[in-house]
Design a protein around this motif. Sequence first.
Motif, PDB file in Angstrom:
ATOM      1  N   GLN A   1      40.572  27.171  28.573  1.00 23.26           N
ATOM      2  CA  GLN A   1      39.991  27.900  27.444  1.00 23.26           C
ATOM      3  C   GLN A   1      39.365  29.211  27.909  1.00 23.26           C
ATOM      4  N   ARG A   2      38.598  29.151  28.985  1.00 27.29           N
ATOM      5  CA  ARG A   2      37.960  30.370  29.496  1.00 27.29           C
ATOM      6  C   ARG A   2      39.001  31.408  29.896  1.00 27.29           C
ATOM      7  N   ASP A   3      40.129  30.940  30.415  1.00 27.04           N
ATOM      8  CA  ASP A   3      41.151  31.848  30.922  1.00 27.04           C
ATOM      9  C   ASP A   3      41.814  32.648  29.812  1.00 27.04           C
ATOM     10  N   ARG A   4      41.654  32.216  28.572  1.00 27.46           N
ATOM     11  CA  ARG A   4      42.263  32.940  27.456  1.00 27.46           C
ATOM     12  C   ARG A   4      41.353  34.026  26.891  1.00 27.46           C
ATOM     13  N   PHE A   5      40.119  34.070  27.341  1.00 26.07           N
ATOM     14  CA  PHE A   5      39.239  35.158  26.941  1.00 26.07           C
ATOM     15  C   PHE A   5      39.419  36.317  27.908  1.00 26.07           C
ATOM     16  N   MET A   6      39.734  37.483  27.372  1.00 27.08           N
ATOM     17  CA  MET A   6      39.958  38.636  28.231  1.00 27.08           C
ATOM     18  C   MET A   6      38.685  39.049  28.957  1.00 27.08           C
TER      19      MET A   6
ATOM     20  N   VAL B   1      34.582  42.522  37.054  1.00 27.69           N
ATOM     21  CA  VAL B   1      33.592  41.475  36.781  1.00 27.69           C
ATOM     22  C   VAL B   1      33.711  40.927  35.362  1.00 27.69           C
ATOM     23  N   PRO B   2      33.697  41.750  34.302  1.00 27.33           N
ATOM     24  CA  PRO B   2      33.797  41.171  32.958  1.00 27.33           C
ATOM     25  C   PRO B   2      35.112  40.457  32.680  1.00 27.33           C
ATOM     26  N   VAL B   3      36.197  40.839  33.376  1.00 28.33           N
ATOM     27  CA  VAL B   3      37.490  40.197  33.131  1.00 28.33           C
ATOM     28  C   VAL B   3      37.690  38.959  34.005  1.00 28.33           C
ATOM     29  N   LEU B   4      37.141  38.948  35.217  1.00 27.84           N
ATOM     30  CA  LEU B   4      37.455  37.870  36.164  1.00 27.84           C
ATOM     31  C   LEU B   4      36.342  36.849  36.370  1.00 27.84           C
ATOM     32  N   ALA B   5      35.083  37.242  36.220  1.00 29.95           N
ATOM     33  CA  ALA B   5      33.983  36.365  36.648  1.00 29.95           C
ATOM     34  C   ALA B   5      33.943  35.038  35.910  1.00 29.95           C
ATOM     35  N   HIS B   6      34.278  35.033  34.617  1.00 33.16           N
ATOM     36  CA  HIS B   6      34.201  33.777  33.863  1.00 33.16           C
ATOM     37  C   HIS B   6      35.375  32.850  34.146  1.00 33.16           C
TER      38      HIS B   6
ATOM     39  N   GLY C   1      42.979  41.452  23.255  1.00 33.18           N
ATOM     40  CA  GLY C   1      42.332  40.342  23.943  1.00 33.18           C
ATOM     41  C   GLY C   1      41.335  39.627  23.061  1.00 33.18           C
ATOM     42  N   HIS C   2      40.618  38.693  23.673  1.00 33.45           N
ATOM     43  CA  HIS C   2      39.571  37.930  22.991  1.00 33.45           C
ATOM     44  C   HIS C   2      38.288  38.060  23.809  1.00 33.45           C
ATOM     45  N   LEU C   3      37.171  38.005  23.115  1.00 36.96           N
ATOM     46  CA  LEU C   3      35.886  38.305  23.740  1.00 36.96           C
ATOM     47  C   LEU C   3      34.960  37.104  23.684  1.00 36.96           C
ATOM     48  N   LEU C   4      34.332  36.812  24.818  1.00 40.39           N
ATOM     49  CA  LEU C   4      33.348  35.732  24.901  1.00 40.39           C
ATOM     50  C   LEU C   4      31.976  36.353  25.127  1.00 40.39           C
TER      51      LEU C   4
ATOM     52  N   THR D   1      45.108  38.598  36.035  1.00 42.72           N
ATOM     53  CA  THR D   1      45.601  39.885  36.530  1.00 42.72           C
ATOM     54  C   THR D   1      46.199  40.703  35.397  1.00 42.72           C
ATOM     55  N   LEU D   2      46.992  40.040  34.558  1.00 42.87           N
ATOM     56  CA  LEU D   2      47.597  40.726  33.409  1.00 42.87           C
ATOM     57  C   LEU D   2      46.516  41.253  32.472  1.00 42.87           C
ATOM     58  N   HIS D   3      45.516  40.433  32.198  1.00 43.61           N
ATOM     59  CA  HIS D   3      44.423  40.869  31.328  1.00 43.61           C
ATOM     60  C   HIS D   3      43.649  42.032  31.944  1.00 43.61           C
ATOM     61  N   LEU D   4      43.502  42.013  33.260  1.00 45.81           N
ATOM     62  CA  LEU D   4      42.789  43.098  33.938  1.00 45.81           C
ATOM     63  C   LEU D   4      43.516  44.421  33.737  1.00 45.81           C
TER      64      LEU D   4
END
Length: 320
Positions: free
Chosen positions: A170-175, A284-289, A45-48, A255-258
């Motif tokens: 863009q936000r959706d591509r950050f895991m 929270v860290p995967v979905l909130a953003h 994944g990618h991290l923000l 969902t896939l990233h989760l």
Amino acid sequence: MSSGQHSDAQTVARTAARIRRNVEKVIEGKGDVVGSAVVTLLAQGHLLLEDVPGVGKTMLSKALARSIDSSVRRIQFTPDLLPSDVTGVSVYNQETRAFEFRPGGVFANIVIGDEINRASPKTQSALLECMEEHQVTVDGSTYALEAPFMVVATQNPVEMEGTYALPEAQRDRFMMRVSLGYPPEAAEVAMLAHHTGRDPLADLEPVTDAAEIRKLVGIVAQTYVAEPVQRYAVAIARATRSTPEIALGASPRATLHLVRAAQALAAVGGRDFVLPDDVLALAVPVLAHRVALHADAGGGHRAAAEVVHRAASSVPVPRR
């Protein structure tokens, strides 16, 4: 699960622990954030990293790259940065009378996007293809990015001057999105003792390499996810789509990233199977953003996190 798979999970756990300890030599008092970075790496994944300036966002990114002995490039996002600075550009060579491709900043194993929301949305979108497909297309030609490939982007709070909110795509591509926050008092005092007068990264030695990370990523991808746990992850994502405070819920990609992140968390914990607790811990860290709140629900990182936490907690946990 077989004993071989269990042994593989233990290998992941040992290497992940070494990476964490190494990074924590320069990022003190933030073990949970460092752990999230390692989980994101192993889940492909990618991290923000979102927080105010000066709390160690860029230092964390560099320490992670140094720990895995992989190529790293830093892109300083500014208002005048062009998409071609990120992806690369074709340049005409007068000697050969042909165009040659000059790679941009994304051609590295770890790409540090510093202050990503200070660049224009047009430049931000230059990362979309490489983050999703691990490739770059310039002038009709496609260039693959070497694995492991991870974007670690730092972002100032959107309320600060000179920032552009990241588009939803863009936000959706950050895991994951995490915040470092201010360090505990003891950690800040230790930072003064260890960091004053020298570069804390200078003495940081790698504890693994890119080839080993690729192997561990393959192990993580094989971590078992039972159907009830899969349904639980889907139910949490769907709960965000029906929550009154949320205008835009989590996407199927979320969902896939989760689930991928839960696989990595399980493997880092030495398990070859995912528990519902893994999924809930990462909601929270995967979905909130990724969610957008209605105007009357408030705004900002904290409000979204609270709403997603309530939505996830309302979903019944599957029984064994």
